[in-house]
Design a protein around this motif. Structure first.
Motif, PDB file in Angstrom:
ATOM      1  N   ALA A  15       0.838  -1.204   0.000  1.00 40.55           N
ATOM      2  CA  ALA A  15       0.000   0.000   0.000  1.00 40.55           C
ATOM      3  C   ALA A  15       0.873   1.255   0.000  1.00 40.55           C
ATOM      4  O   ALA A  15       0.595   2.213  -0.729  1.00 40.55           O
ATOM      5  CB  ALA A  15      -0.933   0.001   1.211  1.00 40.55           C
ATOM      6  N   ALA A  16       1.940   1.253   0.789  1.00 40.54           N
ATOM      7  CA  ALA A  16       2.851   2.405   0.819  1.00 40.54           C
ATOM      8  C   ALA A  16       3.536   2.580  -0.528  1.00 40.54           C
ATOM      9  O   ALA A  16       3.648   3.700  -1.037  1.00 40.54           O
ATOM     10  CB  ALA A  16       3.883   2.233   1.930  1.00 40.54           C
ATOM     11  N   MET A  17       4.008   1.482  -1.114  1.00 38.61           N
ATOM     12  CA  MET A  17       4.656   1.577  -2.422  1.00 38.61           C
ATOM     13  C   MET A  17       3.668   2.041  -3.491  1.00 38.61           C
ATOM     14  O   MET A  17       4.003   2.860  -4.348  1.00 38.61           O
ATOM     15  CB  MET A  17       5.286   0.242  -2.807  1.00 38.61           C
ATOM     16  N   GLY A  18       2.455   1.529  -3.427  1.00 39.24           N
ATOM     17  CA  GLY A  18       1.425   1.954  -4.379  1.00 39.24           C
ATOM     18  C   GLY A  18       1.137   3.437  -4.273  1.00 39.24           C
ATOM     19  O   GLY A  18       0.952   4.126  -5.277  1.00 39.24           O
ATOM     20  N   GLU A  19       1.118   3.932  -3.042  1.00 43.65           N
ATOM     21  CA  GLU A  19       0.906   5.363  -2.807  1.00 43.65           C
ATOM     22  C   GLU A  19       2.036   6.191  -3.411  1.00 43.65           C
ATOM     23  O   GLU A  19       1.806   7.267  -3.976  1.00 43.65           O
ATOM     24  CB  GLU A  19       0.798   5.611  -1.301  1.00 43.65           C
ATOM     25  N   ALA A  20       3.260   5.696  -3.327  1.00 47.21           N
ATOM     26  CA  ALA A  20       4.414   6.404  -3.902  1.00 47.21           C
ATOM     27  C   ALA A  20       4.369   6.375  -5.432  1.00 47.21           C
ATOM     28  O   ALA A  20       4.747   7.351  -6.084  1.00 47.21           O
ATOM     29  CB  ALA A  20       5.716   5.788  -3.405  1.00 47.21           C
ATOM     30  N   LEU A  21       3.897   5.281  -5.997  1.00 43.96           N
ATOM     31  CA  LEU A  21       3.905   5.109  -7.457  1.00 43.96           C
ATOM     32  C   LEU A  21       2.724   5.775  -8.153  1.00 43.96           C
ATOM     33  O   LEU A  21       2.829   6.180  -9.312  1.00 43.96           O
ATOM     34  CB  LEU A  21       3.930   3.619  -7.800  1.00 43.96           C
ATOM     35  N   ARG A  22       1.603   5.883  -7.460  1.00 42.95           N
ATOM     36  CA  ARG A  22       0.366   6.407  -8.073  1.00 42.95           C
ATOM     37  C   ARG A  22       0.562   7.754  -8.767  1.00 42.95           C
ATOM     38  O   ARG A  22       0.174   7.909  -9.923  1.00 42.95           O
ATOM     39  CB  ARG A  22      -0.743   6.475  -7.023  1.00 42.95           C
ATOM     40  N   PRO A  23       1.207   8.748  -8.133  1.00 43.13           N
ATOM     41  CA  PRO A  23       1.384  10.034  -8.811  1.00 43.13           C
ATOM     42  C   PRO A  23       2.292   9.950 -10.049  1.00 43.13           C
ATOM     43  O   PRO A  23       2.255  10.824 -10.903  1.00 43.13           O
ATOM     44  CB  PRO A  23       2.035  10.932  -7.754  1.00 43.13           C
ATOM     45  N   ALA A  41      10.629   7.320  -8.366  1.00 41.48           N
ATOM     46  CA  ALA A  41       9.859   6.464  -7.457  1.00 41.48           C
ATOM     47  C   ALA A  41      10.599   6.267  -6.147  1.00 41.48           C
ATOM     48  O   ALA A  41       9.987   6.261  -5.075  1.00 41.48           O
ATOM     49  CB  ALA A  41       9.570   5.121  -8.124  1.00 41.48           C
ATOM     50  N   HIS A  42      11.915   6.123  -6.218  1.00 40.06           N
ATOM     51  CA  HIS A  42      12.688   5.946  -4.989  1.00 40.06           C
ATOM     52  C   HIS A  42      12.636   7.202  -4.114  1.00 40.06           C
ATOM     53  O   HIS A  42      12.536   7.106  -2.893  1.00 40.06           O
ATOM     54  CB  HIS A  42      14.140   5.578  -5.322  1.00 40.06           C
ATOM     55  N   VAL A  43      12.679   8.350  -4.723  1.00 41.69           N
ATOM     56  CA  VAL A  43      12.570   9.602  -3.971  1.00 41.69           C
ATOM     57  C   VAL A  43      11.181   9.693  -3.319  1.00 41.69           C
ATOM     58  O   VAL A  43      11.059  10.013  -2.132  1.00 41.69           O
ATOM     59  CB  VAL A  43      12.841  10.815  -4.886  1.00 41.69           C
ATOM     60  N   ALA A  44      10.143   9.382  -4.097  1.00 40.48           N
ATOM     61  CA  ALA A  44       8.774   9.464  -3.584  1.00 40.48           C
ATOM     62  C   ALA A  44       8.525   8.459  -2.466  1.00 40.48           C
ATOM     63  O   ALA A  44       7.727   8.712  -1.559  1.00 40.48           O
ATOM     64  CB  ALA A  44       7.779   9.240  -4.727  1.00 40.48           C
ATOM     65  N   ALA A  45       9.200   7.313  -2.510  1.00 36.24           N
ATOM     66  CA  ALA A  45       8.961   6.258  -1.521  1.00 36.24           C
ATOM     67  C   ALA A  45       9.623   6.545  -0.171  1.00 36.24           C
ATOM     68  O   ALA A  45       9.210   5.981   0.843  1.00 36.24           O
ATOM     69  CB  ALA A  45       9.458   4.918  -2.062  1.00 36.24           C
ATOM     70  N   THR A  83       8.187   5.101   3.308  1.00 37.21           N
ATOM     71  CA  THR A  83       8.913   4.025   3.978  1.00 37.21           C
ATOM     72  C   THR A  83       9.191   4.405   5.423  1.00 37.21           C
ATOM     73  O   THR A  83       9.065   3.568   6.333  1.00 37.21           O
ATOM     74  CB  THR A  83      10.226   3.720   3.222  1.00 37.21           C
ATOM     75  N   GLU A  84       9.564   5.650   5.642  1.00 34.34           N
ATOM     76  CA  GLU A  84       9.792   6.111   7.014  1.00 34.34           C
ATOM     77  C   GLU A  84       8.523   5.961   7.852  1.00 34.34           C
ATOM     78  O   GLU A  84       8.581   5.533   9.004  1.00 34.34           O
ATOM     79  CB  GLU A  84      10.260   7.562   7.012  1.00 34.34           C
ATOM     80  N   ARG A  85       7.381   6.290   7.271  1.00 38.90           N
ATOM     81  CA  ARG A  85       6.110   6.139   7.978  1.00 38.90           C
ATOM     82  C   ARG A  85       5.806   4.661   8.236  1.00 38.90           C
ATOM     83  O   ARG A  85       5.296   4.299   9.297  1.00 38.90           O
ATOM     84  CB  ARG A  85       4.994   6.785   7.157  1.00 38.90           C
TER      85      ARG A  85
END
Length: 161
Positions: free
Chosen positions: A39-47, A123-127, A131-133
């Protein structure tokens, strides 16, 4: 009689609750952790306009270079039709291209494009914050320990980790 009731037993029931001693507990906890991480990765990738299934293919292309679809399917746990759809999506977005494989006219290798590499890095920047959360409840050093343990579990016998 309560003792004959199959719902009432002292044997552990498989759950993903903390402290469960069931032989299924680890797998169930990993599944729940996977859902949260996905879910966290999906949130980062969606935008960025891609889904986790697209990013999984980009990871393989970054790690291994041009790769035939059959190998991408195996590496990502997809089937032939599913990987074709993902590669079609990546091509349509300009993130990957199919190229002929020398010596075999029937096979095409998928290769990441410069635009795909840009998205991969973005994507790595957005994640990062997500990831911290995700690991916010862990103590200092726990994230590294968890990563090391999961790496050993996911890649048994691989000494690179």
């Amino acid at each position: 009689m309560a003792a004959d009731d199959p719902r009432r037993t002292t044997a552990s029931r498989a759950t993903d609750r903390p402290g469960d001693a069931s032989p299924f507990a680890l797998g169930l906890l990993l599944r729940r952790a996977h859902w949260r991480a996905a879910a966290a990765m999906g949130e980062a990738l969606r935008p960025l306009g891609v889904e986790l299934r697209h990013f999984a293919v980009l990871i393989e292309l970054v790690n291994h270079g041009p790769t035939v679809q059959r190998d991408l399917a195996a590496a990502t746990g997809s089937d032939k039709a599913g990987i074709m759809r993902v590669v079609d999506d990546l091509e349509r977005k300009g993130l990957a291209v199919r190229k002929a494989v020398p010596g075999d006219r029937r096979v095409r290798a998928v290769e990441i494009t410069p635009q795909g590499l840009e998205l991969f890095d973005a994507a790595h920047v957005a994640a990062g914050p997500l990831t911290e959360r995700l690991v916010a409840e862990l103590e200092p050093g726990d994230t590294e320990q968890l990563t090391a343990l999961l790496t050993r579990l996911a890649h048994p016998g691989d000494n690179e980790a």
